[in-house]
Write a protein that holds these residues in place. Structure first.
Motif, PDB file in Angstrom:
ATOM      1  N   SER A 123       6.646   0.604 -14.454  1.00 46.09           N
ATOM      2  CA  SER A 123       6.767  -0.044 -13.011  1.00 46.09           C
ATOM      3  C   SER A 123       6.327  -0.758 -12.234  1.00 46.09           C
ATOM      4  CB  SER A 123       6.347   1.342 -11.683  1.00 46.09           C
ATOM      5  OG  SER A 123       7.833   2.057 -12.137  1.00 46.09           O
ATOM      6  N   PHE A 124       6.494  -1.742 -11.546  1.00 47.78           N
ATOM      7  CA  PHE A 124       6.089  -2.946 -10.771  1.00 47.78           C
ATOM      8  C   PHE A 124       6.571  -2.611  -9.020  1.00 47.78           C
ATOM      9  CE2 PHE A 124      10.577  -3.775 -12.055  1.00 47.78           C
ATOM     10  CZ  PHE A 124      11.015  -4.671 -11.352  1.00 47.78           C
ATOM     11  N   VAL A 125       5.439  -4.167  -8.829  1.00 45.97           N
ATOM     12  CA  VAL A 125       5.297  -4.333  -7.820  1.00 45.97           C
ATOM     13  C   VAL A 125       6.516  -5.653  -7.402  1.00 45.97           C
ATOM     14  CG1 VAL A 125       3.163  -3.567  -6.433  1.00 45.97           C
ATOM     15  CG2 VAL A 125       3.575  -5.972  -7.346  1.00 45.97           C
ATOM     16  N   MET A 126       6.943  -5.807  -6.036  1.00 46.69           N
ATOM     17  CA  MET A 126       8.028  -6.780  -6.728  1.00 46.69           C
ATOM     18  C   MET A 126       7.775  -7.557  -5.193  1.00 46.69           C
ATOM     19  SD  MET A 126      11.946  -7.060  -5.824  1.00 46.69           S
ATOM     20  CE  MET A 126      12.473  -6.052  -7.708  1.00 46.69           C
ATOM     21  N   HIS A 127       7.747  -9.110  -5.134  1.00 44.27           N
ATOM     22  CA  HIS A 127       7.369  -9.895  -4.562  1.00 44.27           C
ATOM     23  C   HIS A 127       5.994  -9.493  -3.777  1.00 44.27           C
ATOM     24  CE1 HIS A 127      11.505 -10.986  -3.531  1.00 44.27           C
ATOM     25  NE2 HIS A 127      11.855  -9.926  -2.844  1.00 44.27           N
ATOM     26  N   ALA A 128       5.510  -8.828  -3.729  1.00 45.41           N
ATOM     27  CA  ALA A 128       3.224  -8.053  -2.796  1.00 45.41           C
ATOM     28  C   ALA A 128       3.387 -10.047  -2.717  1.00 45.41           C
ATOM     29  CB  ALA A 128       3.220  -7.228  -3.698  1.00 45.41           C
ATOM     30  N   SER A 129       3.367 -10.061  -1.638  1.00 54.21           N
ATOM     31  CA  SER A 129       3.264 -11.322  -1.351  1.00 54.21           C
ATOM     32  C   SER A 129       1.583 -11.345  -0.711  1.00 54.21           C
ATOM     33  CB  SER A 129       4.133 -12.154   0.359  1.00 54.21           C
ATOM     34  OG  SER A 129       5.170 -12.559  -0.797  1.00 54.21           O
ATOM     35  N   PHE A 130       1.074 -10.500   0.473  1.00 60.80           N
ATOM     36  CA  PHE A 130      -0.158 -10.066   1.010  1.00 60.80           C
ATOM     37  C   PHE A 130      -1.037  -9.281   0.162  1.00 60.80           C
ATOM     38  CE2 PHE A 130       2.318 -11.930   4.190  1.00 60.80           C
ATOM     39  CZ  PHE A 130       1.561 -13.544   4.067  1.00 60.80           C
ATOM     40  N   GLN A 131      -1.562  -9.619  -0.953  1.00 62.28           N
ATOM     41  CA  GLN A 131      -1.844  -8.691  -1.936  1.00 62.28           C
ATOM     42  C   GLN A 131      -3.539  -8.608  -1.206  1.00 62.28           C
ATOM     43  OE1 GLN A 131      -1.877  -5.635  -3.928  1.00 62.28           O
ATOM     44  NE2 GLN A 131       0.107  -6.484  -4.934  1.00 62.28           N
ATOM     45  N   SER A 132      -4.004  -7.021  -1.842  1.00 60.94           N
ATOM     46  CA  SER A 132      -5.921  -6.989  -1.653  1.00 60.94           C
ATOM     47  C   SER A 132      -6.325  -6.919  -3.119  1.00 60.94           C
ATOM     48  CB  SER A 132      -5.598  -5.871  -0.408  1.00 60.94           C
ATOM     49  OG  SER A 132      -5.327  -4.492  -1.355  1.00 60.94           O
ATOM     50  N   PRO A 133      -7.743  -7.063  -3.437  1.00 58.89           N
ATOM     51  CA  PRO A 133      -8.545  -6.359  -4.549  1.00 58.89           C
ATOM     52  C   PRO A 133      -7.747  -4.591  -4.356  1.00 58.89           C
ATOM     53  CG  PRO A 133      -9.874  -8.251  -3.174  1.00 58.89           C
ATOM     54  CD  PRO A 133      -8.690  -7.910  -1.784  1.00 58.89           C
ATOM     55  N   ALA A 134      -8.469  -4.152  -3.351  1.00 55.58           N
ATOM     56  CA  ALA A 134      -7.855  -2.791  -3.433  1.00 55.58           C
ATOM     57  C   ALA A 134      -6.838  -2.096  -4.258  1.00 55.58           C
ATOM     58  CB  ALA A 134      -8.174  -1.848  -1.506  1.00 55.58           C
ATOM     59  N   ALA A 135      -5.386  -2.711  -3.821  1.00 48.99           N
ATOM     60  CA  ALA A 135      -4.502  -2.841  -3.974  1.00 48.99           C
ATOM     61  C   ALA A 135      -4.147  -3.331  -5.362  1.00 48.99           C
ATOM     62  CB  ALA A 135      -3.151  -3.228  -3.201  1.00 48.99           C
ATOM     63  N   ILE A 136      -4.882  -4.501  -5.885  1.00 43.85           N
ATOM     64  CA  ILE A 136      -5.166  -4.629  -7.751  1.00 43.85           C
ATOM     65  C   ILE A 136      -5.646  -3.354  -8.553  1.00 43.85           C
ATOM     66  CG2 ILE A 136      -5.425  -6.149  -8.595  1.00 43.85           C
ATOM     67  CD1 ILE A 136      -5.080  -8.643  -6.410  1.00 43.85           C
ATOM     68  N   ALA A 137      -6.599  -3.620  -7.810  1.00 42.17           N
ATOM     69  CA  ALA A 137      -7.624  -2.442  -8.232  1.00 42.17           C
ATOM     70  C   ALA A 137      -6.090  -0.861  -8.430  1.00 42.17           C
ATOM     71  CB  ALA A 137      -8.754  -2.184  -7.379  1.00 42.17           C
ATOM     72  N   ARG A 138      -5.753  -0.782  -7.661  1.00 40.90           N
ATOM     73  CA  ARG A 138      -5.062   0.811  -8.250  1.00 40.90           C
ATOM     74  C   ARG A 138      -3.882   0.246  -8.403  1.00 40.90           C
ATOM     75  NH1 ARG A 138      -2.703   2.255  -2.157  1.00 40.90           N
ATOM     76  NH2 ARG A 138      -2.293   4.268  -2.817  1.00 40.90           N
ATOM     77  N   ASP A 176       0.411  -1.110   0.026  1.00 37.12           N
ATOM     78  CA  ASP A 176       0.058  -0.032   0.139  1.00 37.12           C
ATOM     79  C   ASP A 176       0.645   1.050   0.182  1.00 37.12           C
ATOM     80  OD1 ASP A 176      -2.393  -1.670  -0.098  1.00 37.12           O
ATOM     81  OD2 ASP A 176      -2.478  -1.504   2.323  1.00 37.12           O
ATOM     82  N   ALA A 177       2.134   1.003   0.784  1.00 38.22           N
ATOM     83  CA  ALA A 177       3.038   2.948   1.198  1.00 38.22           C
ATOM     84  C   ALA A 177       3.658   2.646  -0.523  1.00 38.22           C
ATOM     85  CB  ALA A 177       4.162   2.313   1.689  1.00 38.22           C
ATOM     86  N   TRP A 178       3.703   1.636  -1.205  1.00 42.87           N
ATOM     87  CA  TRP A 178       4.319   1.508  -2.290  1.00 42.87           C
ATOM     88  C   TRP A 178       3.290   2.238  -3.493  1.00 42.87           C
ATOM     89  CZ3 TRP A 178       8.004   3.140  -5.653  1.00 42.87           C
ATOM     90  CH2 TRP A 178       8.012   2.354  -6.949  1.00 42.87           C
ATOM     91  N   LEU A 179       1.886   1.427  -3.094  1.00 40.33           N
ATOM     92  CA  LEU A 179       0.646   2.263  -4.458  1.00 40.33           C
ATOM     93  C   LEU A 179       0.448   3.979  -3.876  1.00 40.33           C
ATOM     94  CD1 LEU A 179      -0.983  -0.736  -4.762  1.00 40.33           C
ATOM     95  CD2 LEU A 179       0.624  -0.217  -6.003  1.00 40.33           C
ATOM     96  N   ASP A 180       0.906   4.083  -2.920  1.00 40.34           N
ATOM     97  CA  ASP A 180       0.464   5.881  -2.456  1.00 40.34           C
ATOM     98  C   ASP A 180       1.902   6.518  -3.289  1.00 40.34           C
ATOM     99  OD1 ASP A 180      -1.703   4.913  -0.797  1.00 40.34           O
ATOM    100  OD2 ASP A 180      -0.198   5.582   1.263  1.00 40.34           O
ATOM    101  N   CYS A 181       2.838   6.176  -3.642  1.00 40.32           N
ATOM    102  CA  CYS A 181       4.448   6.214  -4.229  1.00 40.32           C
ATOM    103  C   CYS A 181       4.053   7.185  -5.899  1.00 40.32           C
ATOM    104  CB  CYS A 181       5.926   6.276  -3.584  1.00 40.32           C
ATOM    105  SG  CYS A 181       6.659   6.739  -4.154  1.00 40.32           S
TER     106      CYS A 181
END
Ligand SMILES: [Zn+2]
Length: 566
Positions: free
Chosen positions: A393-408, A373-378
């Protein structure tokens, strides 16, 4: 007369140009083109794919010097990608001696005893990178476990957490009164004494923690080259080294200049994030490289900062506390602890803005949901200034995702660099910490693909030489099998609703691996004009029984049109 001669010469050149260097025929060529078509044969010339088609059409490209390989029905895939490896550290880890499996506290103790016999008194013994999730006891060791040797300072390297024995604490002057370093913790026992667990506090140790310490440059070059060759034998033709510093960049450049680079490598630059933002910005502006500088063999990939710790050691920054089982598994003192975010948001934004303006593709090590979430805020703040999509640009690992983060991610065009090996080895232990529901969006590949997010898959290979026993295993067929079956090493299936198909798994290791490197026009599929990188395998990836996928063996690797392994 001269005109006829030119015409004749021209015609001759055309015929000569059609002479393939290599033809593979009588097989199943899985092209991974936009239609995912499967063909019988492929011809290669001057390092490129010349043509793909029926046996008859391709054999017409045969000339006097063409090497013709009858596949006898075997399958050919595009050369495979591993989007996330650390080959230098892995190569050095067994350069001098093989490592035993470190899968229990007694196994760790016998390793320490064996090392004590050949290490001069007072010199450090380091237990190479392993995690409590992979010890059969499922608990973080403490100094008592490592006190099996009292003549040497002993350190257990769990990446962002280090555990040391009593002598190591003494030699480093770490006592009950030592203040915690910024962002770190000296964990104490119930009497207030340090119990040996140092969470992001390993900088207090009076030792050289560099994994390249004690090796000459010639040895480092050899270890790197040897590991890259092992990748080729495993069927890989392109890798992303996901954390290089100036020294490692120089090693890759030396290998390439000496004609010793066995695989196509893209390098992710990860500077040390501890200096102030202004220092990092200066460093970024002074560097003479950025994304895509280089060529088809060696180029720069992303700019990376390490944003949080690890989920296997309880320092990944989560949305929720680690809870009661986290206390045992990670040696936590506070059950409300959510892990650690290493970089404050304003600093992250300042540094990433500078990197974007220098032409970098951006990423962070973001393991826990809070870090995602902090990385997506940035990224969102940067996206408002200028669309981030074109930077891939990309998330790396992002092991614990959420539908909200995926939508962002979908909205901004952010990609994912994933390693399903963490599910394979650590999924069951993590489920004990986070529960069934807490694991719902753990490496959610189906959710990513359904949202149209491009996924590049890799292993996070960092220690050990063997493709199936290393931490983490870099066998790409094992990796694809985990994506398809979502099974752990003990056989449990973790959230089958996130399974992906065989064709999709193959894309995460081919064309999408190329896409995250800005190379999808050069690599990642078997199509005319592309680089001739291919792997011949011993059984049918698309049709063999599902549990056999992980056992598929490469029988030939072709790189730049040359057979480099058979
Ligand atoms: Zn990594």
């Amino acid at each position: 007369m001269s005109r006829i001669l030119i015409l004749l010469l021209g015609a001759r050149c055309l015929i000569w140009a059609a002479d393939a260097d290599l033809i593979l025929h009588n097989g199943k060529i899985v092209t991974v083109d936009p239609d995912f078509s499967v063909r019988q044969a492929v011809a290669v010339k001057a390092g490129k794919i010349l043509a793909v088609g029926t046996n008859q059409a391709i054999m017409a490209e045969r000339g006097a010097n063409t090497r013709v390989v009858d596949l006898h029905g075997r399958m050919v895939l595009p050369g495979l990608f591993d989007s996330h490896v650390h080959p230098l550290g892995a190569g050095l880890s067994e350069f001098r001696a093989p490592l035993p499996p470190l899968d229990s506290v007694p196994a760790v103790q016998s390793y320490i005893r064996a090392m004590a016999l050949k290490t001069p008194k007072g010199h450090w013994i380091v237990v190479p990178r392993t995690f409590p999730t992979r010890l059969s006891e499922l608990r973080m060791p403490t100094r008592t476990d490592l006190d099996v040797d009292t003549d040497h300072p002993v350190a257990f390297d769990a990446s962002y957490v280090w555990i040391v024995n009593s002598l190591a604490l003494k030699m480093s002057n770490i006592t009950r009164d030592t203040p915690n370093p910024p962002g770190g913790e000296i964990v104490k026992d119930k009497n207030g004494e340090p119990n040996g667990i140092l969470k992001n506090a390993q900088s207090l140790l009076k030792m050289n923690r560099s994994e390249t310490a004690g090796f000459t440059e010639a040895e480092k070059l050899q270890a790197l080259q040897d590991q890259l060759k092992r990748y080729v034998i495993a069927g890989l033709t392109s890798i992303n080294d996901r954390a290089v510093d100036a020294e490692q960049i120089a090693l890759y450049r030396k290998l390439k200049a000496a004609g010793r680079l066995p695989i196509r490598a893209a390098l992710t630059w990860r500077p040390d994030a501890t200096p102030p933002a202004a220092t990092l910005v200066k460093e970024i502006n002074a560097a003479n490289y950025h994304t895509n500088v280089g060529d088809d063999w060696l180029k720069f990939a992303a700019f990376k900062l390490t944003l949080d710790g690890g989920m296997t050691i309880g320092t990944a920054f989560q949305r929720h506390p680690y809870g009661p089982f986290g206390k045992q598994l990670y040696g936590k003192t506070n059950p409300d602890d959510r892990g650690q975010l290493f970089i404050p948001p304003d600093k992250l934004l300042t540094v990433m803005r500078a990197a974007r303006n220098r032409g970098w593709q951006l990423t962070t090590h973001d393991q826990g949901g809070g870090a995602v979430d902090a990385w997506l805020d940035c990224l969102e703040a940067l996206d408002k200034e200028k669309p981030i999509r074109e930077t891939r640009s990309f998330v790396m690992h992002a092991s614990f995702q959420s539908p909200a983060a995926i939508a962002r991610m979908k909205k901004m065009g952010v990609l994912a660099d994933t390693q399903s090996q963490w599910l394979y080895h650590d999924g069951e232990a993590l489920q004990k910490v986070f529960g069934e529901e807490g694991m719902r969006y753990f490496f959610p590949l189906r959710s990513y693909l359904d949202a149209g997010i491009i996924v590049a898959a890799g292993s996070d290979h960092m220690i050990g030489h063997d493709k199936n026993r290393a931490v983490n295993p870099y066998n790409p067929f094992l990796s694809m099998w985990i994506e398809i079956a979502r099974k752990t090493d003990r056989g449990q299936v973790i959230h089958p609703e996130e399974k992906i198909t065989r064709a999709e798994a193959l894309k995460t290791h081919t064309i999408w691996g190329a896409y995250i490197q800005f190379s999808e026009k050069q690599k990642g599929s078997i199509e005319p004009g592309k680089l001739a990188d291919m792997v011949v395998i011993d059984r049918d990836f698309m049709l063999c029984p599902e549990d056999q996928i992980k056992d598929i063996q490469p029988v030939m690797t072709i790189l730049d049109g040359k057979v480099v392994f058979e």
